[in-house]
Motif scaffolding. Structure first.
Motif, PDB file in Angstrom:
ATOM      1  N   ASP A 235       6.434  17.233  -1.404  1.00 40.25           N
ATOM      2  CA  ASP A 235       5.967  17.153  -0.015  1.00 40.25           C
ATOM      3  C   ASP A 235       6.843  16.156   0.754  1.00 40.25           C
ATOM      4  O   ASP A 235       7.029  15.021   0.317  1.00 40.25           O
ATOM      5  N   PRO A 236       7.418  16.551   1.908  1.00 41.85           N
ATOM      6  CA  PRO A 236       8.219  15.610   2.707  1.00 41.85           C
ATOM      7  C   PRO A 236       7.475  14.310   3.024  1.00 41.85           C
ATOM      8  O   PRO A 236       8.088  13.248   3.139  1.00 41.85           O
ATOM      9  N   ALA A 237       6.159  14.396   3.139  1.00 45.11           N
ATOM     10  CA  ALA A 237       5.369  13.187   3.410  1.00 45.11           C
ATOM     11  C   ALA A 237       5.488  12.185   2.259  1.00 45.11           C
ATOM     12  O   ALA A 237       5.304  10.981   2.462  1.00 45.11           O
ATOM     13  N   TYR A 238       5.764  12.680   1.051  1.00 43.99           N
ATOM     14  CA  TYR A 238       6.025  11.796  -0.085  1.00 43.99           C
ATOM     15  C   TYR A 238       7.506  11.424  -0.170  1.00 43.99           C
ATOM     16  O   TYR A 238       7.858  10.264  -0.310  1.00 43.99           O
ATOM     17  N   LEU A 239       8.359  12.413  -0.082  1.00 46.39           N
ATOM     18  CA  LEU A 239       9.792  12.177  -0.255  1.00 46.39           C
ATOM     19  C   LEU A 239      10.344  11.227   0.812  1.00 46.39           C
ATOM     20  O   LEU A 239      11.273  10.464   0.544  1.00 46.39           O
ATOM     21  N   ASN A 240       9.752  11.260   2.001  1.00 48.92           N
ATOM     22  CA  ASN A 240      10.253  10.440   3.110  1.00 48.92           C
ATOM     23  C   ASN A 240       9.318   9.288   3.448  1.00 48.92           C
ATOM     24  O   ASN A 240       9.378   8.731   4.548  1.00 48.92           O
ATOM     25  N   ASN A 241       8.430   8.907   2.511  1.00 49.59           N
ATOM     26  CA  ASN A 241       7.444   7.878   2.831  1.00 49.59           C
ATOM     27  C   ASN A 241       8.106   6.496   2.946  1.00 49.59           C
ATOM     28  O   ASN A 241       9.178   6.247   2.390  1.00 49.59           O
ATOM     29  N   THR A 242       7.430   5.593   3.659  1.00 48.00           N
ATOM     30  CA  THR A 242       7.924   4.219   3.819  1.00 48.00           C
ATOM     31  C   THR A 242       6.913   3.210   3.273  1.00 48.00           C
ATOM     32  O   THR A 242       6.916   2.043   3.672  1.00 48.00           O
ATOM     33  N   ASN A 243       6.045   3.677   2.374  1.00 48.08           N
ATOM     34  CA  ASN A 243       5.004   2.828   1.799  1.00 48.08           C
ATOM     35  C   ASN A 243       5.467   2.334   0.425  1.00 48.08           C
ATOM     36  O   ASN A 243       5.526   3.116  -0.524  1.00 48.08           O
ATOM     37  N   PRO A 244       5.796   1.054   0.282  1.00 48.17           N
ATOM     38  CA  PRO A 244       6.332   0.569  -1.008  1.00 48.17           C
ATOM     39  C   PRO A 244       5.350   0.709  -2.168  1.00 48.17           C
ATOM     40  O   PRO A 244       5.772   0.959  -3.294  1.00 48.17           O
ATOM     41  N   ASP A 245       4.055   0.557  -1.898  1.00 49.68           N
ATOM     42  CA  ASP A 245       3.054   0.714  -2.964  1.00 49.68           C
ATOM     43  C   ASP A 245       3.014   2.156  -3.459  1.00 49.68           C
ATOM     44  O   ASP A 245       2.938   2.415  -4.659  1.00 49.68           O
ATOM     45  N   LEU A 246       3.068   3.086  -2.516  1.00 49.00           N
ATOM     46  CA  LEU A 246       3.086   4.500  -2.876  1.00 49.00           C
ATOM     47  C   LEU A 246       4.370   4.841  -3.632  1.00 49.00           C
ATOM     48  O   LEU A 246       4.340   5.538  -4.660  1.00 49.00           O
ATOM     49  N   GLN A 247       5.500   4.334  -3.145  1.00 52.06           N
ATOM     50  CA  GLN A 247       6.781   4.652  -3.782  1.00 52.06           C
ATOM     51  C   GLN A 247       6.832   4.133  -5.210  1.00 52.06           C
ATOM     52  O   GLN A 247       7.401   4.779  -6.099  1.00 52.06           O
ATOM     53  N   GLN A 248       6.199   2.997  -5.446  1.00 53.61           N
ATOM     54  CA  GLN A 248       6.166   2.439  -6.803  1.00 53.61           C
ATOM     55  C   GLN A 248       5.458   3.396  -7.762  1.00 53.61           C
ATOM     56  O   GLN A 248       5.879   3.566  -8.913  1.00 53.61           O
ATOM     57  N   LEU A 249       4.402   4.038  -7.282  1.00 51.66           N
ATOM     58  CA  LEU A 249       3.684   5.010  -8.111  1.00 51.66           C
ATOM     59  C   LEU A 249       4.540   6.260  -8.333  1.00 51.66           C
ATOM     60  O   LEU A 249       4.629   6.775  -9.455  1.00 51.66           O
ATOM     61  N   LEU A 250       5.163   6.741  -7.263  1.00 53.05           N
ATOM     62  CA  LEU A 250       5.985   7.949  -7.385  1.00 53.05           C
ATOM     63  C   LEU A 250       7.181   7.711  -8.306  1.00 53.05           C
ATOM     64  O   LEU A 250       7.617   8.625  -9.012  1.00 53.05           O
ATOM     65  N   ASP A 251       7.690   6.465  -8.317  1.00 55.54           N
ATOM     66  CA  ASP A 251       8.847   6.147  -9.163  1.00 55.54           C
ATOM     67  C   ASP A 251       8.512   6.223 -10.657  1.00 55.54           C
ATOM     68  O   ASP A 251       9.424   6.258 -11.488  1.00 55.54           O
ATOM     69  N   LEU A 252       7.219   6.254 -10.993  1.00 60.83           N
ATOM     70  CA  LEU A 252       6.834   6.425 -12.397  1.00 60.83           C
ATOM     71  C   LEU A 252       7.374   7.746 -12.948  1.00 60.83           C
ATOM     72  O   LEU A 252       7.615   7.877 -14.149  1.00 60.83           O
ATOM     73  N   PHE A 253       7.567   8.718 -12.056  1.00 65.29           N
ATOM     74  CA  PHE A 253       8.091  10.023 -12.476  1.00 65.29           C
ATOM     75  C   PHE A 253       9.621  10.018 -12.525  1.00 65.29           C
ATOM     76  O   PHE A 253      10.241  11.048 -12.789  1.00 65.29           O
ATOM     77  N   GLY A 254      10.209   8.842 -12.301  1.00 69.43           N
ATOM     78  CA  GLY A 254      11.660   8.714 -12.350  1.00 69.43           C
ATOM     79  C   GLY A 254      12.215   8.408 -10.974  1.00 69.43           C
ATOM     80  O   GLY A 254      11.710   8.900  -9.964  1.00 69.43           O
ATOM     81  N   VAL A 255      13.240   7.578 -10.929  1.00 68.37           N
ATOM     82  CA  VAL A 255      13.911   7.287  -9.666  1.00 68.37           C
ATOM     83  C   VAL A 255      14.921   8.411  -9.408  1.00 68.37           C
ATOM     84  O   VAL A 255      15.704   8.773 -10.276  1.00 68.37           O
ATOM     85  N   ASN A 256      14.841   8.978  -8.227  1.00 67.79           N
ATOM     86  CA  ASN A 256      15.696  10.115  -7.850  1.00 67.79           C
ATOM     87  C   ASN A 256      15.579  11.296  -8.823  1.00 67.79           C
ATOM     88  O   ASN A 256      16.585  11.825  -9.321  1.00 67.79           O
ATOM     89  N   PRO A 257      14.349  11.738  -9.116  1.00 69.08           N
ATOM     90  CA  PRO A 257      14.195  12.906  -9.991  1.00 69.08           C
ATOM     91  C   PRO A 257      14.675  14.176  -9.291  1.00 69.08           C
ATOM     92  O   PRO A 257      14.743  14.223  -8.059  1.00 69.08           O
ATOM     93  N   THR A 258      14.985  15.189 -10.067  1.00 70.22           N
ATOM     94  CA  THR A 258      15.439  16.454  -9.483  1.00 70.22           C
ATOM     95  C   THR A 258      14.257  17.183  -8.839  1.00 70.22           C
ATOM     96  O   THR A 258      13.099  16.986  -9.220  1.00 70.22           O
ATOM     97  N   THR A 259      14.571  18.031  -7.890  1.00 73.35           N
ATOM     98  CA  THR A 259      13.533  18.855  -7.256  1.00 73.35           C
ATOM     99  C   THR A 259      12.840  19.724  -8.293  1.00 73.35           C
ATOM    100  O   THR A 259      11.618  19.901  -8.257  1.00 73.35           O
ATOM    101  N   ALA A 260      13.608  20.260  -9.237  1.00 72.07           N
ATOM    102  CA  ALA A 260      13.040  21.119 -10.280  1.00 72.07           C
ATOM    103  C   ALA A 260      11.993  20.351 -11.105  1.00 72.07           C
ATOM    104  O   ALA A 260      10.935  20.898 -11.442  1.00 72.07           O
ATOM    105  N   PHE A 261      12.292  19.094 -11.409  1.00 72.55           N
ATOM    106  CA  PHE A 261      11.327  18.284 -12.174  1.00 72.55           C
ATOM    107  C   PHE A 261      10.080  18.007 -11.339  1.00 72.55           C
ATOM    108  O   PHE A 261       8.949  18.124 -11.838  1.00 72.55           O
TER     109      PHE A 261
END
Length: 220
Positions: free
Chosen positions: A115-141
């Motif tokens: 979701d662009p709302a996730y990929l382009n977010n500016t919330n550091p707390d949210l990004q920290q959670l998303l980074d659990l799936f890897g920093v700069n993961p592929t779209t396929a993943f």
């Protein structure tokens, strides 16, 4: 048999947080088996995926292998909150190889990590959670770990609840999931509480339980 999956951003939380839902189920569904689960928590060295999917599969297989001991049916329902909603949807859509899931409920669960709302977010707390799936993961993943991209016409009946003011879950996570279920012809219900955040109380909570109770009665 109802499986409860707690939240906590994939990296925190405990099954005790699901006790209020467990108590409501015990009160209104006295003959329903309830399985309130923990799973391994993610950190910078351990991604939620596939680790947490593997944990749910291990639990389900154990229950299936011991169904006479526990006196339970093989038909499953899932109720998950937040990250647990994501895990419940993903397991039900992509890992239920024996098609035993009768219904799945996501309460404020992420559905689409592309979701662009996730990929382009500016919330550091949210990004920290998303980074659990890897920093700069592929779209396929990201698609592989997103229920939105794993749902199929054969997916189980799904009920979704979201808050319009949720700081972690953009409304698009629920709305687009609803639209995808509709286009796939999957039985579903969707409720968005415009003024609610990442969880709610009072009349909205009562509304959630009444709708969820009806959905369980119809599909489990």
């Amino acid at each position: 048999m109802m499986v409860l999956v707690h939240g906590g951003g994939w990296s925190a939380g405990d099954k005790a947080e699901m006790n209020p839902i467990k108590d409501l189920l015990r009160q209104d569904f006295p003959n329903l088996s309830i399985v309130n689960i923990n799973y391994r928590l993610a950190d910078e060295n351990n991604s939620p995926y596939p680790m947490q999917m593997d944990d749910i599969t291990t639990i389900i297989n154990h229950l299936k292998d011991n169904k006479t001991h526990y006196t339970i049916s093989e038909t499953l329902g899932f109720i998950g909150t937040s990250a647990g909603g994501h895990l419940s949807l993903l397991w039900s859509y992509a890992f239920d190889v024996h098609e035993k899931v009768g219904m799945v409920c996501s309460i404020v669960g992420p559905t689409n990590l592309t979701d662009p709302a996730y990929l382009n977010n500016t919330n550091p707390d949210l990004q920290q959670l998303l980074d659990l799936f890897g920093v700069n993961p592929t779209t396929a993943f990201l698609e592989k770990v997103s229920p939105y991209h794993q749902v199929a016409a054969t997916s189980p009946p799904t009920i979704l609840f979201y808050g319009g003011q949720d700081p972690l879950i953009p409304t698009t996570q629920g709305i687009y999931m609803r639209d995808k279920l509709q286009s796939m012809g999957v039985t579903h219900e969707f409720t968005l509480y415009p003024n609610a955040g990442h969880g709610w109380v009072g009349l909205e909570l009562l509304d959630t339980w009444l709708k969820l109770k009806g959905f369980i009665n119809n599909h489990l």
